[in-house]
Design an enzyme around this catalytic site. Structure first.
Site, mmCIF file in Angstrom:
data_model
loop_
_atom_site.group_PDB
_atom_site.id
_atom_site.type_symbol
_atom_site.label_atom_id
_atom_site.label_comp_id
_atom_site.label_asym_id
_atom_site.label_seq_id
_atom_site.Cartn_x
_atom_site.Cartn_y
_atom_site.Cartn_z
ATOM 1 N N VAL A 225 1.957 3.212 -6.468
ATOM 2 C CA VAL A 225 3.112 3.796 -6.765
ATOM 3 C C VAL A 225 4.118 3.094 -7.910
ATOM 4 O O VAL A 225 4.627 3.687 -8.700
ATOM 5 C CB VAL A 225 4.361 3.644 -5.221
ATOM 6 C CG1 VAL A 225 5.301 4.224 -5.379
ATOM 7 C CG2 VAL A 225 3.674 4.020 -4.281
ATOM 8 N N LYS B 247 2.474 5.300 13.291
ATOM 9 C CA LYS B 247 2.192 3.854 12.250
ATOM 10 C C LYS B 247 1.111 3.409 13.181
ATOM 11 O O LYS B 247 1.483 3.146 14.357
ATOM 12 C CB LYS B 247 3.016 3.410 11.478
ATOM 13 C CG LYS B 247 3.127 2.788 9.879
ATOM 14 C CD LYS B 247 3.161 4.092 8.626
ATOM 15 C CE LYS B 247 3.199 3.069 7.992
ATOM 16 N NZ LYS B 247 3.313 4.150 6.757
ATOM 17 N N GLY C 255 0.154 -1.558 -7.943
ATOM 18 C CA GLY C 255 -0.264 -0.394 -7.454
ATOM 19 C C GLY C 255 0.074 1.237 -7.508
ATOM 20 O O GLY C 255 0.392 1.644 -8.743
#
Length: 348
Positions: free
Chosen positions: A185, A80, A183
């Protein structure tokens, strides 16, 4: 405190800090595991009041990506990136170019894509400096592109599976879902559920966005602080992580938690708290794997959008396997999923 002394350090293979004075870039890339392949995971652009929190976020998110990719059957490890935003949130092409150069120094051990605060245009800017990028614009029918809609579809399938498992519902008509986050998703999930006739209550830190989505779908709106306590069939967290903790879990008035946010559990003990209350939990890195399936197949050059859809369609089966073992062993679903993932990456 050194990175390996932080509570969320989990034998990470590497934690890399980058600073580019000319562009203002300050970034972290955490590589949890490359056992199954290059460490894949998006880059998050976010403002942290304490810089150390960015390292913790990268550690937690990269571990989650190891588990997510393994459980999704992808030949990718877990990593990440986090770019630290200033308080004003200013993001520049120069900063993204510098991040691309930082990725390139890792020689392919980390492959990036979109996450919170990053879009396709940003991926194009990063890709100008490194080839270890996915989530780029693609043609119709091809794997790849914006992972948000594919993540939303996988979460939708998981929510439907949870409604069947916990509520005995063959469809979502009339099922009350409290959705946190509006948002890409959360909004995508809300639209799919509304089309099925579900009853929705929405919340977002951006109140205007929540209201606009509610007006579009005929849903109810509550404040971001109130959503977790809404009496509903399903609570669906689709914002940032650590929303399920020692303080919030007692407030839950839903029998199911199923949503797309990463790292929903603040601590491992919170899995036991949910289980003790008899709440069916969909482990986040299992239900939200659609996006990484999409961009991983793009990067690997394996298959097309039909292949992506076929792999995303397997998410409910994975959840049902986890829930069955959880019920048979009387162990929290999150613990069952973790044990499965750890075995897949050779740490079980």
């Amino acid at each position: 405190m050194a990175a390996w002394d932080l509570p969320d350090f989990d034998d990470h293979e590497g934690v890399h800090l980058f600073r580019d004075r000319a562009s203002g870039l300050t970034a972290v890339i955490a590589i949890h595991s490359t056992t199954l392949g290059p460490a894949a995971g998006g880059v998050r652009y976010w403002h942290y009041s304490q810089r150390a929190d960015a390292v913790t976020d990268a550690l937690r998110l990269s571990r989650g990506m190891s588990y997510k990719n393994a459980m999704a059957g992808l030949p990718m490890g877990g990593g990440k990136g986090v770019i630290l935003a200033d308080a004003d949130g200013a993001k520049t092409p120069e900063m993204l170019h510098a991040f691309g150069r930082a990725i390139d120094t890792l020689g392919g051990r980390y492959v990036t894509a979109e996450d919170v605060g990053i879009n396709e245009a940003d991926m194009i800017a990063i890709a100008g400096q490194t080839r270890f990028v996915s989530g780029l614009p693609v043609g119709a029918g091809a794997a790849g592109g914006d992972p948000g809609p594919v993540t939303a579809h996988g979460v939708y399938l998981g929510v439907c599976a949870a409604a069947r498992a916990a509520l005995g519902r063959a469809d979502m008509r009339g099922v009350h879902v409290a959705i946190q986050g509006g948002g890409s998703v959360g909004g995508g999930l809300a639209r799919k559920l509304a089309a099925d006739g579900a009853r929705l209550t929405l919340a977002d830190v951006n109140a205007d966005r929540a209201r606009a989505l509610a007006d579009e779908l005929g849903a109810q709106v509550v404040t971001a602080d109130a959503i977790i306590g809404v009496e509903a069939d399903i609570f669906s967290p689709n914002a940032l992580g650590a929303v399920l903790n020692i303080h919030s879990i007692p407030l839950l008035r839903a029998g199911v938690v199923a949503g797309g946010a990463n790292n929903q559990l603040a601590t491992p003990a919170d899995a036991a708290r949910l289980h003790a209350r008899g709440i069916l939990y969909a482990p986040d890195y299992v239900i939200n794997a659609g996006g990484i399936i999409n961009v991983a197949l793009e990067y690997l050059g394996h298959g097309d959008r039909a292949e992506v859809d076929a792999r995303v369609a397997l998410i409910p089966d994975r959840l049902r396997t986890i829930w069955a073992e959880s019920a048979a062993s009387d162990r929290p679903a999150a613990d069952v999923a973790d044990a499965m993932a750890q075995r897949l990456i050779g740490r079980g």
